[in-house]
Design an enzyme around this catalytic site. Structure first.
Site, PDB file in Angstrom:
ATOM      1  CB  CYS A 162      -6.521  -3.006   4.137  1.00  0.00           C
ATOM      2  SG  CYS A 162      -4.903  -4.045   4.437  1.00  0.00           S
ATOM      3  CB  THR A 163      -7.417  -8.624   3.027  1.00  0.00           C
ATOM      4  OG1 THR A 163      -6.194  -8.549   2.334  1.00  0.00           O
ATOM      5  CG2 THR A 163      -8.623  -8.835   1.894  1.00  0.00           C
TER       6      THR A 163
ATOM      7  N   GLY B 224       0.583  -1.284   0.083  1.00  0.00           N
ATOM      8  CA  GLY B 224       0.152   0.018  -0.202  1.00  0.00           C
ATOM      9  C   GLY B 224       0.934   1.212  -0.042  1.00  0.00           C
TER      10      GLY B 224
ATOM     11  CB  CYS C 103      -4.276  -7.691  -2.001  1.00  0.00           C
ATOM     12  SG  CYS C 103      -3.326  -6.372  -1.695  1.00  0.00           S
ATOM     13  CG  ASN C 104      -9.409  -4.006  -0.353  1.00  0.00           C
ATOM     14  OD1 ASN C 104     -10.545  -3.759  -0.725  1.00  0.00           O
ATOM     15  ND2 ASN C 104      -9.276  -4.969   0.493  1.00  0.00           N
ATOM     16  CB  THR C 105      -2.888  -2.386  -2.308  1.00  0.00           C
ATOM     17  OG1 THR C 105      -3.433  -2.065  -0.813  1.00  0.00           O
ATOM     18  CG2 THR C 105      -2.070  -1.741  -2.828  1.00  0.00           C
TER      19      THR C 105
HETATM   20  N1  DGL Z   1      -3.929  -6.609   2.213  1.00  0.00           N
HETATM   21  C1  DGL Z   1      -3.869  -5.591   1.426  1.00  0.00           C
HETATM   22  C2  DGL Z   1      -5.135  -4.771   0.848  1.00  0.00           C
HETATM   23  O1  DGL Z   1      -6.043  -5.314   1.207  1.00  0.00           O
HETATM   24  C3  DGL Z   1      -2.697  -4.657   1.721  1.00  0.00           C
HETATM   25  C4  DGL Z   1      -1.572  -4.404   2.632  1.00  0.00           C
HETATM   26  C5  DGL Z   1      -0.454  -3.892   2.229  1.00  0.00           C
HETATM   27  O2  DGL Z   1      -0.238  -2.471   2.264  1.00  0.00           O
HETATM   28  O3  DGL Z   1       0.296  -4.635   1.898  1.00  0.00           O
HETATM   29  O4  DGL Z   1      -5.183  -3.691   0.511  1.00  0.00           O
END
Ligand code: DGL
Length: 242
Positions: free
Chosen positions: A172-173, A38, A68-70
């Site tokens: 964010c997961t 992120g 992962c949203n990112t």
């Molecule tokens: N789990 C990731 C998400 O859903 C992001 C974590 C990261 O910044 O690496 O965005």
């Protein structure tokens, strides 16, 4: 049917938890060595996620869930022409909010996700306020102590609830891994968990098996995975250090 799941770290295990209820074969790749995605550039996120996607395609997955949203913020730009479907975790959330005509929504997510404006563009006035968390995912991934995590969540919830929000997207997961702390600090908000929504979104397309398996590849610490998997009550898995 083999389902690939990718994340920058342990956050995507919240998707795995939902998938284990459906008796499918899961191959997970968590790139903990490079967490947080992120705070990286689009180019860095593209190259790192491409590596995971290519790896899983070589393992013969039938589809890949981007847990992962990112990374999901960039898949429509870079990952549309692949031989297997690559599923964004963001689209199902948008679909859920629109179908249920939800308004007054807040978003907590990484710097990249929020600056990509993807949620804002799709939700428009339904999204009232978005807040960046530059470090919560990293702190969760590195297993910092509960007090630090609790303080950061409290600070975010204080800021978010200054705005007129009834719902909060845990964008964010990693965040759902510490959902107890969100609830402890505010149990009046209605929380939207993208990991649940993505699995609801695709579950009709999944073919179950009588002998489901879970294989996890990580560039990070095996012990971190063991402890999170036990917290999630996931017991049968094969853990492989990349
Ligand atoms: N789990 C990731 C998400 O859903 C992001 C974590 C990261 O910044 O690496 O965005």
């Amino acid at each position: 049917m083999n389902i690939g799941v990718i994340d920058s770290g342990i956050g995507g295990l919240t998707v795995v938890k939902e998938l284990t209820k459906l008796n499918v074969n899961i191959i997970y790749y968590g790139d903990n060595l490079n967490v947080p995605y992120g705070n990286k550039t689009e180019e860095e996120i593209y190259y790192l996620s491409k590596k995971m996607i290519d790896y899983l395609i070589n393992k013969n997955v039938n589809l890949i869930i981007v847990a992962c949203n990112t990374i999901s913020s960039i898949i429509n730009k870079y990952f549309t022409n692949y031989k297997v479907p690559i599923i964004s975790i963001i689209d199902p959330v948008i679909n859920y909010i629109k179908t249920n005509n939800i308004n007054n929504t807040g978003l907590l997510a990484t710097k990249f996700t929020i600056n990509s404006n993807i949620y804002q563009k799709m939700l428009k006035e339904k999204l009232v306020y978005s807040e960046i968390s530059p470090n919560l995912a990293t702190i969760i991934d590195n297993n910092y102590n509960d007090k630090d995590i609790d303080n950061i969540i409290k600070k975010h919830l204080d800021n978010l609830t200054k705005h007129n929000i009834d719902y909060l997207i845990l964008g964010c997961t990693h965040y759902y891994l510490v959902f107890d702390k969100f609830l402890k600090n505010n149990n009046k908000l209605k929380y939207i968990n993208p990991s649940l929504e993505v699995v609801n979104y695709i579950k009709d397309k999944l073919i179950s098996t009588s002998n489901p398996s879970l294989k996890i590849y990580t560039t990070g610490s095996i012990n971190t995975y063991k402890s999170i998997l036990s917290k999630l009550d996931i017991n049968n898995y094969k853990l492989i250090k990349k």
